[in-house]
Design a protein around this motif. Sequence first.
Motif, PDB file in Angstrom:
ATOM      1  N   LEU A  25       0.831  -1.210   0.000  1.00  0.00           N
ATOM      2  CA  LEU A  25       0.000   0.000   0.000  1.00  0.00           C
ATOM      3  C   LEU A  25       0.866   1.261   0.000  1.00  0.00           C
ATOM      4  N   ALA A  26       1.852   1.262   0.857  1.00  0.00           N
ATOM      5  CA  ALA A  26       2.729   2.435   0.979  1.00  0.00           C
ATOM      6  C   ALA A  26       3.491   2.711  -0.315  1.00  0.00           C
ATOM      7  N   GLU A  27       3.859   1.652  -1.026  1.00  0.00           N
ATOM      8  CA  GLU A  27       4.624   1.798  -2.267  1.00  0.00           C
ATOM      9  C   GLU A  27       3.736   2.022  -3.481  1.00  0.00           C
ATOM     10  N   GLY A  28       2.418   1.983  -3.288  1.00  0.00           N
ATOM     11  CA  GLY A  28       1.501   2.210  -4.398  1.00  0.00           C
ATOM     12  C   GLY A  28       1.223   0.987  -5.251  1.00  0.00           C
ATOM     13  N   ALA A  29       1.662  -0.186  -4.791  1.00  0.00           N
ATOM     14  CA  ALA A  29       1.403  -1.419  -5.538  1.00  0.00           C
ATOM     15  C   ALA A  29      -0.028  -1.907  -5.334  1.00  0.00           C
ATOM     16  N   LEU A  30      -0.681  -1.448  -4.281  1.00  0.00           N
ATOM     17  CA  LEU A  30      -2.086  -1.749  -4.002  1.00  0.00           C
ATOM     18  C   LEU A  30      -2.841  -0.443  -3.879  1.00  0.00           C
ATOM     19  N   HIS A  31      -4.080  -0.451  -4.321  1.00  0.00           N
ATOM     20  CA  HIS A  31      -4.899   0.764  -4.288  1.00  0.00           C
ATOM     21  C   HIS A  31      -6.267   0.465  -3.682  1.00  0.00           C
ATOM     22  N   PRO A  32      -6.920   1.487  -3.137  1.00  0.00           N
ATOM     23  CA  PRO A  32      -8.261   1.287  -2.606  1.00  0.00           C
ATOM     24  C   PRO A  32      -9.170   0.633  -3.655  1.00  0.00           C
ATOM     25  N   GLY A  33      -9.951  -0.339  -3.190  1.00  0.00           N
ATOM     26  CA  GLY A  33     -10.858  -1.068  -4.065  1.00  0.00           C
ATOM     27  C   GLY A  33     -10.305  -2.395  -4.552  1.00  0.00           C
ATOM     28  N   GLU A  34      -9.000  -2.580  -4.473  1.00  0.00           N
ATOM     29  CA  GLU A  34      -8.400  -3.837  -4.913  1.00  0.00           C
ATOM     30  C   GLU A  34      -8.606  -4.918  -3.853  1.00  0.00           C
ATOM     31  N   ARG A  35      -8.744  -6.137  -4.331  1.00  0.00           N
ATOM     32  CA  ARG A  35      -8.901  -7.291  -3.435  1.00  0.00           C
ATOM     33  C   ARG A  35      -7.543  -7.905  -3.131  1.00  0.00           C
ATOM     34  N   LEU A  36      -7.399  -8.341  -1.897  1.00  0.00           N
ATOM     35  CA  LEU A  36      -6.211  -9.106  -1.512  1.00  0.00           C
ATOM     36  C   LEU A  36      -6.442 -10.559  -1.928  1.00  0.00           C
ATOM     37  N   PRO A  37      -5.375 -11.314  -2.077  1.00  0.00           N
ATOM     38  CA  PRO A  37      -5.543 -12.733  -2.404  1.00  0.00           C
ATOM     39  C   PRO A  37      -6.328 -13.439  -1.295  1.00  0.00           C
ATOM     40  N   ALA A  38      -7.071 -14.448  -1.670  1.00  0.00           N
ATOM     41  CA  ALA A  38      -7.857 -15.215  -0.698  1.00  0.00           C
ATOM     42  C   ALA A  38      -6.932 -15.800   0.357  1.00  0.00           C
ATOM     43  N   ALA A  39      -7.351 -15.725   1.606  1.00  0.00           N
ATOM     44  CA  ALA A  39      -6.532 -16.204   2.722  1.00  0.00           C
ATOM     45  C   ALA A  39      -6.166 -17.674   2.550  1.00  0.00           C
ATOM     46  N   ARG A  40      -7.078 -18.465   2.055  1.00  0.00           N
ATOM     47  CA  ARG A  40      -6.817 -19.892   1.870  1.00  0.00           C
ATOM     48  C   ARG A  40      -5.688 -20.103   0.857  1.00  0.00           C
ATOM     49  N   GLU A  41      -5.703 -19.324  -0.222  1.00  0.00           N
ATOM     50  CA  GLU A  41      -4.671 -19.437  -1.247  1.00  0.00           C
ATOM     51  C   GLU A  41      -3.313 -18.973  -0.719  1.00  0.00           C
ATOM     52  N   VAL A  42      -3.310 -17.864   0.025  1.00  0.00           N
ATOM     53  CA  VAL A  42      -2.062 -17.359   0.608  1.00  0.00           C
ATOM     54  C   VAL A  42      -1.487 -18.394   1.566  1.00  0.00           C
ATOM     55  N   ALA A  43      -2.334 -18.964   2.397  1.00  0.00           N
ATOM     56  CA  ALA A  43      -1.881 -19.986   3.352  1.00  0.00           C
ATOM     57  C   ALA A  43      -1.277 -21.183   2.625  1.00  0.00           C
ATOM     58  N   ARG A  44      -1.910 -21.590   1.551  1.00  0.00           N
ATOM     59  CA  ARG A  44      -1.401 -22.730   0.788  1.00  0.00           C
ATOM     60  C   ARG A  44      -0.039 -22.404   0.173  1.00  0.00           C
ATOM     61  N   LEU A  45       0.079 -21.223  -0.432  1.00  0.00           N
ATOM     62  CA  LEU A  45       1.340 -20.844  -1.079  1.00  0.00           C
ATOM     63  C   LEU A  45       2.486 -20.648  -0.088  1.00  0.00           C
ATOM     64  N   LEU A  46       2.159 -20.097   1.085  1.00  0.00           N
ATOM     65  CA  LEU A  46       3.192 -19.849   2.102  1.00  0.00           C
ATOM     66  C   LEU A  46       3.429 -21.063   2.995  1.00  0.00           C
ATOM     67  N   GLU A  47       2.563 -22.058   2.854  1.00  0.00           N
ATOM     68  CA  GLU A  47       2.634 -23.263   3.678  1.00  0.00           C
ATOM     69  C   GLU A  47       2.506 -22.935   5.166  1.00  0.00           C
ATOM     70  N   VAL A  48       1.488 -22.110   5.468  1.00  0.00           N
ATOM     71  CA  VAL A  48       1.165 -21.761   6.852  1.00  0.00           C
ATOM     72  C   VAL A  48      -0.318 -22.044   7.074  1.00  0.00           C
ATOM     73  N   ASN A  49      -0.726 -22.013   8.311  1.00  0.00           N
ATOM     74  CA  ASN A  49      -2.116 -22.221   8.675  1.00  0.00           C
ATOM     75  C   ASN A  49      -2.954 -21.046   8.179  1.00  0.00           C
ATOM     76  N   ILE A  50      -4.154 -21.321   7.713  1.00  0.00           N
ATOM     77  CA  ILE A  50      -5.041 -20.254   7.219  1.00  0.00           C
ATOM     78  C   ILE A  50      -5.321 -19.222   8.307  1.00  0.00           C
ATOM     79  N   HIS A  51      -5.358 -19.662   9.569  1.00  0.00           N
ATOM     80  CA  HIS A  51      -5.628 -18.729  10.668  1.00  0.00           C
ATOM     81  C   HIS A  51      -4.500 -17.712  10.833  1.00  0.00           C
ATOM     82  N   THR A  52      -3.295 -18.083  10.456  1.00  0.00           N
ATOM     83  CA  THR A  52      -2.172 -17.149  10.495  1.00  0.00           C
ATOM     84  C   THR A  52      -2.426 -16.011   9.513  1.00  0.00           C
TER      85      THR A  52
END
Length: 118
Positions: A25-52
Amino acid sequence: MLIRIDTSSTVPLAEQVAATVRRALAEGALHPGERLPAAREVARLLEVNIHTVLRGYQQLRDEGLIDLRRGRGAVVIAVPAQARLREAASQLVTAAREAGFSESKTIALLRSCWTEDS
């Protein structure tokens, strides 16, 4: 947007997730209105628990940077200036803790900087 974590860092993983989004956000790579990646997908890619990932997203919601709703996902609502200040504040807190400063000493330091620059 790519969310990164460092498993060797002492910073909690959820905080690292939040920090990555703040930085984007600070660097301007994300803007208001944009969606973040789904938590489930991020957890899978990072190999962490979805709750994290959800804890990181909830922290961003509590900071007023994203809107988080079931079924809709996480949507950016903050302006970049707010994200830059939040990231700078987070870095200040981390540095103060590492230096052994108390909360009150850190706030006093910030107040002195505020009055010097006025």
